[in-house]
Design an enzyme around this catalytic site. Structure first.
Site, PDB file in Angstrom:
ATOM      1  N   GLY A  31       3.932  29.045  63.888  1.00  0.00           N
ATOM      2  CA  GLY A  31       4.756  28.300  63.193  1.00  0.00           C
ATOM      3  C   GLY A  31       5.656  28.163  62.899  1.00  0.00           C
ATOM      4  N   CYS A  32       6.926  27.657  61.694  1.00  0.00           N
ATOM      5  CA  CYS A  32       8.639  27.068  63.082  1.00  0.00           C
ATOM      6  C   CYS A  32       8.947  28.222  63.117  1.00  0.00           C
ATOM      7  CB  CYS A  32       8.721  27.505  60.893  1.00  0.00           C
ATOM      8  SG  CYS A  32      10.526  26.613  61.026  1.00  0.00           S
ATOM      9  N   PHE A  33       9.919  27.960  64.519  1.00  0.00           N
ATOM     10  CA  PHE A  33      10.391  28.926  65.091  1.00  0.00           C
ATOM     11  C   PHE A  33      11.370  29.722  64.482  1.00  0.00           C
ATOM     12  CE2 PHE A  33      11.974  25.229  67.576  1.00  0.00           C
ATOM     13  CZ  PHE A  33      12.738  24.564  66.853  1.00  0.00           C
ATOM     14  N   TRP A  34      11.918  28.856  63.762  1.00  0.00           N
ATOM     15  CA  TRP A  34      13.226  29.900  62.223  1.00  0.00           C
ATOM     16  C   TRP A  34      12.699  31.025  61.877  1.00  0.00           C
ATOM     17  CZ3 TRP A  34      14.380  24.964  58.673  1.00  0.00           C
ATOM     18  CH2 TRP A  34      15.012  23.788  59.410  1.00  0.00           C
TER      19      TRP A  34
END
Length: 197
Positions: A31-34
């Site tokens: 998913g979102c790397f953040w």
């Protein structure tokens, strides 16, 4: 099985990468790397976490290109860790139990598309063997209500743009971070207090 703290209770891996000395790298996509970065920055023994892209070409390793969902890249993180403090199998356990939902195919709510897929990019053959064995172990144990969608893939890791690095730490009140990523960090800290820095 989901725990009250938001983590999924899963067994430890029966196998691990052994006999390695010095700093090592692991590359995961979920998913979102953040949020992935925010979780793994909390782990004792992790020296650094870099957001980036893996699975496509160097020419396509930009946020604008990856967002088209036609590059083959997944938003990924590269974890630099000290195996004397935290093992590869432990990182995998965190990846599967709190960092993302490994049963989602080409998405992590609210993000949809192959760039948000669940994937492991082993950096050597021992990592490939351990990751494959652990996926098999978790599926055999029915650790999740649905089969694991995580794929073991190959591909070079390319760092993302500077504004994506340390995003959650630099933007703690960003609505996306508050809604999706802070709960993951809290779940990690509650489920693995001995591993939290």
């Amino acid at each position: 099985m989901a725990r009250a703290d938001g983590a999924v209770a899963i067994p430890k891996s029966k196998v691990d990468v052994g006999g390695v000395k010095g700093l090592q790298s692991a590359v995961f996509a979920g998913g979102c790397f953040w949020g992935m970065e925010a979780v793994f920055e909390q782990v004792k023994g992790v020296r650094s976490v870099t957001t980036g892209y893996a699975g496509g070409s160097r020419a396509d390793a930009t946020y604008d290109r990856v967002s088209t969902e036609r590059t083959g890249h997944a938003e990924s993180i590269r974890i630099t860790y000290d195996p004397a403090q935290v093992s590869y199998a432990t990182l995998l356990r965190i990846f599967f139990s709190v960092a993302h939902d490994p049963t989602e195919l080409n998405r992590q709510t609210p993000d949809v598309g192959p760039s948000y897929r669940s994937a492991i990019f082993p950096q050597n053959e021992p990592q490939r063997r351990v990751a494959g064995a652990y996926i098999g172990q978790l599926n055999a144990a029915h650790a999740f209500a649905k089969p694991i969608a995580t794929k073991i893939q190959t591909g070079t890791f390319y760092p993302a743009e500077a504004y994506h690095q340390d995003f959650a730490r630099r933007n703690p009140s960003h609505p996306y971070i508050v809604r999706w990523d802070k709960p993951k960090v809290a779940a990690f800290r509650a489920a693995y207090p001995a591993l939290a820095r």
